[in-house]
Design a protein around this motif. Structure first.
Motif, PDB file in Angstrom:
ATOM      1  N   TRP A   1      -1.052  11.595  -9.563  1.00 18.84           N
ATOM      2  CA  TRP A   1      -0.093  10.561  -9.943  1.00 18.84           C
ATOM      3  C   TRP A   1      -0.544   9.721 -11.139  1.00 18.84           C
ATOM      4  CZ3 TRP A   1      -1.186  10.035  -4.330  1.00 18.84           C
ATOM      5  CH2 TRP A   1      -0.390  10.887  -3.574  1.00 18.84           C
TER       6      TRP A   1
ATOM      7  N   TYR B   1       1.136   6.090  -9.568  1.00 17.31           N
ATOM      8  CA  TYR B   1       0.084   5.656  -8.646  1.00 17.31           C
ATOM      9  C   TYR B   1      -0.014   4.143  -8.639  1.00 17.31           C
ATOM     10  CZ  TYR B   1      -4.202   4.906  -6.187  1.00 17.31           C
ATOM     11  OH  TYR B   1      -5.117   4.455  -5.269  1.00 17.31           O
ATOM     12  N   ASN B   2       0.166   3.537  -9.813  1.00 17.93           N
ATOM     13  CA  ASN B   2       0.127   2.081  -9.911  1.00 17.93           C
ATOM     14  C   ASN B   2       0.809   1.672 -11.198  1.00 17.93           C
ATOM     15  OD1 ASN B   2      -0.430  -0.486  -8.962  1.00 17.93           O
ATOM     16  ND2 ASN B   2      -2.560  -0.010  -8.489  1.00 17.93           N
TER      17      ASN B   2
ATOM     18  N   ASN C   1       1.837   0.947  -6.653  1.00 17.07           N
ATOM     19  CA  ASN C   1       1.543   1.926  -5.606  1.00 17.07           C
ATOM     20  C   ASN C   1       2.384   1.729  -4.359  1.00 17.07           C
ATOM     21  OD1 ASN C   1      -0.052   2.994  -3.196  1.00 17.07           O
ATOM     22  ND2 ASN C   1      -1.154   3.916  -4.903  1.00 17.07           N
TER      23      ASN C   1
ATOM     24  N   ARG D   1       5.885   7.322  -6.438  1.00 13.82           N
ATOM     25  CA  ARG D   1       5.164   8.588  -6.601  1.00 13.82           C
ATOM     26  C   ARG D   1       5.712   9.646  -5.647  1.00 13.82           C
ATOM     27  NH1 ARG D   1       2.391   5.128  -3.556  1.00 13.82           N
ATOM     28  NH2 ARG D   1       1.086   5.814  -1.814  1.00 13.82           N
TER      29      ARG D   1
END
Length: 495
Positions: A336, A354-355, A463, A468
Motif C-alpha cells: 500500500w 497505507y497512510n 490508515n 487501501r
C-alpha cells in the motif's frame, strides 16, 4: 533472539517472578494467536481488548511464560507461569534495551560490531527502512521492522528478532508526542540517525508543527559523538537539527546545489522515467564520479527516501557502487505504498492508502498527474486524520490541488473528508467530475460501473479510514454481472 531466563526477565524488568526461574522463552509475542511452542507472551492492555484475557490461549498455543500486570489463573485456579510487572509495555522496552546491550557486547570482539540505525520523519520512514534493509542485507545479517513496527511495542518486537549474529539493526521510529522518540532512542542507542522530514501528520496530537520538529530531533540528540546524523537538507526544520547533535552531520539533498555548494549526498539530474520512477546521478562523499540510480519506486517524492537510504548505508561503510546497484534493483517491499497493479482490462490501480498527510497526499497527486498524461485519471481520496485545527484547511487545499492538476475524476469517500469535496467543487469541478460517496461501498459501485480500459486510479487516505481495502478490491479483475465481488484480505471496506 537473545535468550533470557525467567529469573533474568524479572530482574531486568523489576518484576515479581511467578514461575520456575530457569524457563527460557525462545520468542516474544504480543498477539496470543502468534504464540508458538516456547514463546513469551506479553499481555498488554489495549484500546478494544485486554491482553490478559488471552493468556490462556497463548499457553494453549505453546507459550511457556507470560509478562503480565497481574496474576492470571486457569479454570482450575492455577496461576500461569509469569513475570508480574507494573507496566508490561515499559517492561518490554527494558528487556529490549538489555538485548541490544548484550548483542553489542557479544560482537565487540568480532571486528564487525552491531550497527544500529534509527529512522524517523513525518513521511517515508517505512520506504526508507525497506530500502536501507535491502542494501545492508547484502552486507551482513540485518534485522528490520516488519511492516511499520515503529512504536513502543513495535520497536521491542523488532529488537527481539535480533541475535548475536546480527550485524545491522534498522529501527523505524514513530511518535505521537514529544518524548516518544527519546524513549525509543534510549532503548536501542542508535549509531546512525536518519531524519526525513517534518510534516503536519499528527499535528493535532503534537500541538503544532514546531513540536513535531522538537520530537523528531530527539533522535539526533541521542546519537553519540562518534555517530552520524543523516539529515534532509531540503527540509529547513530538519536541516536546523544539525545544531542539536554532537554526531557527524551527513546532509542529503535532491535540490540543485546552491552557491556552488553541494550536499554531501546529492542527487543530480533527477528525472522521472516512463514508469514514473526517479532516475539520477548519486554523489557520495569520497567519490568524484556519480553513481547512476534508476529506481523502481513510483513517484518523484521517493528521491528523498532513496537519498536517505544511500546516506545511511554510506555511513555504515557500504561502497557507493553497491549502494546504487541495490537502489536500482529494489521494488516496494511493504504493501500500500504507491503499489501499482495493471489489470487485464487496461485499468491501472495505484494503492497508496497505507497512510496520508498533506505532504504525502500532494506528492501522490502530483505522481498521478505525471503518470496520467494522455489517460483519464481518478483520485479516490479519504480523510487525513490527526491534523488538529488545521484539518479543514488542509483538506480544502487538497481539493483545490486536484482541480489545478487537471485530475479527470475525483471521488471523495467519507464525511471526514467532505471539505475536500466542497473545495474541489468551489474550484470549478462540477457535474460527474467530482463525486462524494458516504461509504467505500458506494465508491466501489461507482468505480465498478465507470472505470474504463486505460484509466489510472489512485487510492489515498489515512490508515484507519481503510481505503487501501477498497483499492485492493478495485485491483481485482472486474466481476462479471451477478457474481460476488472479491474482498480485501484484512476485512471490510466500509467506512
Amino acid at each position: 533472539m537473545i535468550a533470557f531466563t525467567a529469573a533474568e526477565i524479572a530482574d531486568i524488568t523489576k518484576g515479581r517472578l511467578a514461575a520456575e526461574p530457569g524457563i527460557t522463552p525462545g520468542s516474544v509475542v504480543t498477539d496470543s494467536r502468534e504464540a508458538t511452542p516456547g514463546s513469551l507472551y506479553v499481555a498488554k492492555p489495549g484500546e478494544s481488548a485486554d491482553g490478559h484475557d488471552f493468556v490462556a490461549e497463548a499457553f494453549e498455543r505453546g507459550a511457556v511464560l507470560a509478562l503480565v500486570e497481574h496474576d492470571v489463573t486457569d479454570s482450575a485456579g492455577r496461576t500461569y507461569p509469569a513475570v508480574v510487572v507494573q507496566d508490561s509495555v515499559l517492561a518490554m522496552g527494558a528487556l529490549a534495551a538489555e538485548a541490544v546491550r548484550r548483542i553489542r557486547a557479544s560482537r565487540a570482539a568480532t571486528g564487525e560490531p552491531l550497527t544500529v540505525i534509527g529512522i524517523t520523519g513525518s513521511a517515508g520512514k517505512t520506504t526508507t527502512k525497506d530500502l536501507l534493509a535491502g542494501i545492508l542485507g547484502a552486507e551482513g545479517a540485518t534485522i528490520a521492522p516488519q511492516g511499520s513496527y515503529n512504536g513502543e511495542v513495535g520497536v521491542p518486537l523488532t529488537v527481539f528478532k535480533a541475535g548475536p549474529d546480527t550485524r545491522y539493526l534498522v529501527i523505524e521510529m514513530g511518535a505521537t508526542g514529544v518524548g516518544h522518540i527519546r524513549y525509543l532512542a534510549e532503548m536501542v542507542r542508535p549509531d546512525i540517525g536518519v531524519v526525513l522530514g517534518v510534516g503536519t501528520a499528527h499535528a493535532g496530537e503534537f500541538g503544532g508543527v514546531e513540536n513535531i520538529a522538537l520530537a523528531k530531533g530527539e533522535l539526533v540528540e541521542a546519537l553519540p559523538a562518534g555517530g552520524t546524523a543523516v539529515l534532509n537538507l531540503d527540509d529547513a526544520r530538519v536541516a536546523a537539527m544539525a545544531s542539536r547533535t554532537s554526531a557527524t552531520v551527513l546532509g542529503f539533498s535532491a535540490q540543485p546545489a546552491k552557491d556552488g555548494k553541494q550536499a554531501a549526498v546529492q542527487a543530480v539530474g533527477v528525472e522521472l522515467n516512463a514508469a514514473g520512477s526517479p532516475e539520477f546521478e548519486l554523489f557520495l562523499p569520497g567519490g568524484s564520479a556519480g553513481q547512476h540510480v534508476s529506481a523502481r519506486l513510483i513517484g518523484a517524492h521517493h528521491t528523498a527516501n532513496l537519498l536517505a537510504a544511500a546516506a545511511a548505508a554510506h555511513a555504515a561503510g557500504v561502497p557507493a557502487p553497491r549502494i546504487a546497484a541495490s537502489l536500482s534493483a529494489q521494488t516496494a517491499a511493504s504493501r500500500w505504498r504507491m503499489e501499482r497493479t495493471e489489470r487485464a482490462d487496461g485499468v491501472t490501480v495505484i494503492n497508496d492508502a497505507y497512510n496520508a498527510n498533506p505532504e504525502s497526499m500532494r506528492a501522490a497527486l502530483r505522481t498521478l498527474a505525471d503518470l496520467g498524461q494522455g489517460r483519464r485519471t481518478w483520485a479516490v481520496l479519504g480523510a487525513m486524520l490527526e491534523l488538529g485545527p488545521d484539518s479543514i484547511r488542509e483538506h480544502m487545499a487538497v481539493g483545490t490541488q486536484v482541480v489545478r492538476l487537471n485530475i479527470s475524476r475525483l471521488v471523495v469517500v467519507g464525511r471526514e473528508a467532505r471539505s475536500l469535496y466542497v473545495s474541489a467543487v468551489n474550484e470549478g469541478s462540477w457535474g460527474n467530475e467530482c463525486v462524494f460517496a458516504e461509504t467505500a461501498e458506494e465508491a466501489y459501485e461507482l468505480l465498478q460501473t465507470e472505470l474504463e480500459p486505460g484509466d489510472l486510479v489512485l487510492f489515498k487516505s489515512s490508515n484507519s479510514i481503510g481505503l487501501r481495502h477498497l483499492g485492493d478490491r478495485i485491483a481485482l479483475p472486474p466481476q462479471a454481472p451477478g457474481t460476488a465481488a472479491g474482498t480485501a484480505t484484512e476485512g471490510s471496506a466500509l467506512l
